[in-house]
Design a protein around this motif. Sequence first.
Motif, mmCIF file in Angstrom:
data_model
loop_
_atom_site.group_PDB
_atom_site.id
_atom_site.type_symbol
_atom_site.label_atom_id
_atom_site.label_comp_id
_atom_site.label_asym_id
_atom_site.label_seq_id
_atom_site.Cartn_x
_atom_site.Cartn_y
_atom_site.Cartn_z
ATOM 1 N N UNK A 49 0.828 -1.205 0.000
ATOM 2 C CA UNK A 49 0.000 0.000 0.000
ATOM 3 C C UNK A 49 0.862 1.255 0.000
ATOM 4 N N UNK A 50 1.962 1.214 0.744
ATOM 5 C CA UNK A 50 2.866 2.363 0.785
ATOM 6 C C UNK A 50 3.500 2.612 -0.582
ATOM 7 N N UNK A 51 3.899 1.532 -1.277
ATOM 8 C CA UNK A 51 4.479 1.685 -2.608
ATOM 9 C C UNK A 51 3.464 2.242 -3.603
ATOM 10 N N UNK A 52 2.218 1.746 -3.519
ATOM 11 C CA UNK A 52 1.173 2.241 -4.421
ATOM 12 C C UNK A 52 0.894 3.715 -4.163
ATOM 13 N N UNK A 53 0.804 4.107 -2.890
ATOM 14 C CA UNK A 53 0.565 5.518 -2.559
ATOM 15 C C UNK A 53 1.725 6.403 -3.015
ATOM 16 N N UNK A 54 2.944 5.873 -2.906
ATOM 17 C CA UNK A 54 4.102 6.640 -3.360
ATOM 18 C C UNK A 54 4.051 6.843 -4.871
ATOM 19 N N UNK A 55 3.697 5.773 -5.620
ATOM 20 C CA UNK A 55 3.566 5.900 -7.075
ATOM 21 C C UNK A 55 2.442 6.872 -7.424
ATOM 22 N N UNK A 56 1.352 6.818 -6.677
ATOM 23 C CA UNK A 56 0.230 7.719 -6.932
ATOM 24 C C UNK A 56 0.636 9.168 -6.686
ATOM 25 N N UNK A 57 1.412 9.400 -5.635
ATOM 26 C CA UNK A 57 1.887 10.753 -5.354
ATOM 27 C C UNK A 57 2.783 11.279 -6.464
ATOM 28 N N UNK A 105 -3.356 12.892 -18.344
ATOM 29 C CA UNK A 105 -3.874 12.186 -17.175
ATOM 30 C C UNK A 105 -4.076 10.702 -17.481
ATOM 31 N N UNK A 106 -4.586 10.401 -18.667
ATOM 32 C CA UNK A 106 -4.802 9.003 -19.051
ATOM 33 C C UNK A 106 -3.479 8.255 -19.155
ATOM 34 N N UNK A 107 -2.484 8.896 -19.770
ATOM 35 C CA UNK A 107 -1.172 8.255 -19.925
ATOM 36 C C UNK A 107 -0.524 8.013 -18.561
ATOM 37 N N UNK A 108 -0.594 9.001 -17.680
ATOM 38 C CA UNK A 108 0.001 8.856 -16.342
ATOM 39 C C UNK A 108 -0.736 7.781 -15.548
ATOM 40 N N UNK A 109 -2.066 7.740 -15.659
ATOM 41 C CA UNK A 109 -2.850 6.736 -14.933
ATOM 42 C C UNK A 109 -2.499 5.328 -15.386
ATOM 43 N N UNK A 110 -2.370 5.110 -16.688
ATOM 44 C CA UNK A 110 -2.031 3.780 -17.181
ATOM 45 C C UNK A 110 -0.587 3.415 -16.868
ATOM 46 N N UNK A 111 0.314 4.395 -16.843
ATOM 47 C CA UNK A 111 1.670 4.118 -16.379
ATOM 48 C C UNK A 111 1.676 3.721 -14.916
ATOM 49 N N UNK A 112 0.833 4.382 -14.116
ATOM 50 C CA UNK A 112 0.700 4.011 -12.712
ATOM 51 C C UNK A 112 0.164 2.588 -12.582
ATOM 52 N N UNK A 113 -0.813 2.242 -13.429
ATOM 53 C CA UNK A 113 -1.343 0.881 -13.416
ATOM 54 C C UNK A 113 -0.260 -0.130 -13.788
ATOM 55 N N UNK A 114 0.615 0.240 -14.736
ATOM 56 C CA UNK A 114 1.720 -0.648 -15.109
ATOM 57 C C UNK A 114 2.674 -0.851 -13.934
ATOM 58 N N UNK A 115 2.995 0.229 -13.217
ATOM 59 C CA UNK A 115 3.884 0.114 -12.059
ATOM 60 C C UNK A 115 3.262 -0.759 -10.970
ATOM 61 N N UNK A 116 1.986 -0.533 -10.692
ATOM 62 C CA UNK A 116 1.309 -1.311 -9.647
ATOM 63 C C UNK A 116 1.212 -2.773 -10.057
ATOM 64 N N UNK A 117 0.895 -3.023 -11.341
ATOM 65 C CA UNK A 117 0.830 -4.399 -11.809
ATOM 66 C C UNK A 117 2.170 -5.106 -11.704
#
Length: 318
Positions: free
Chosen positions: A5-13, A294-306
């Motif tokens: 959760x901490x890693x996901x929040x850090x990527x989201x930030x 925003x769409x590109x950043x969101x999908x990059x975030x999804x790639x990192x989380x995945x």
Amino acid sequence: MNDLLLLVLKRLGFGLLTLLVVSILIFFAVELLPGDVAEAVLGQGATPETVQAMRDQLGLDRPAVVRYLEWLGGAVTGDFGVSAVSGEPVINAIGDRFVNTLFLAAYAAVIAVPFAILLGIVVALLRNSVFDRVANVLTLTSISSPEFFLGYILILYLSVKLPLFPAIASLSSDMSLGELLHRTFLPALTLVLVVTAHMMRMTRAAIINLLASPYIEMARLKGVPPWKVIVRHALPNAWAPIINVVALNLAYLITGVVLVEVVFVYPGIGQALVDAVSKRDFPVVQASSLIFAATFILLNLAADVGAIITNPRLRHPK
């Protein structure tokens, strides 16, 4: 779980910070354009009175920082201002078009993702065979060809010489799903040809890299069939890079459709962006660019989380 959760929040930030920086670049790039924005919008019919009225409408008489903060605050709530050409809210001008772009991207993704992964596994199994070499040549050709070139080639052969699909993707609200899929097949196929090549080559590289691992060699020495070695042993460990490249290509499907939409006159947000640039409708340009970012950043975030979820080494870094 807390570490994940901490890693996901850090990527989201980091993603939100990147989006903030991109919004600043988008807004002030328009401010740096030479000439008066109001005069550029009005064109040759500009008079001092109409220019002043347009400046009042766009709020150009206020400091740029104040206007940026107001625009950013409105963008957070979905209010991107008013179109300088039509006078309607920007969200109404691009809302339906963004939905059309999402539909086209989803249409292409449903075809491209499973096909590319399956093809990548097959060419990894048949490495250095004739099939592998032919697939590599075809994918390199697809990657090297611009989207508009592939689009015109498909129009020539599947719309002109063989009138199977319409060359112009004209849409209407009363279409059935079958007719919608038929009319949008050529732009979707153009996107499929581009992204399939990337995903197939990355899947092939990930599988081949893992096939050299000691545990794969042990499975082979035990007499495990080649397909089972890949499906049960190599593929689960290759999901991290595969998910990463799939997410990045999904981002391309949404943000890189501008040329494809222009070629097929598809009523998406890419076409709206091109029209807004030609008409100097800067509020629409800013909103479309921010949505793409925003769409590109969101999908990059999804790639990192995945990648983090599928790779234990990323979840528990030393």
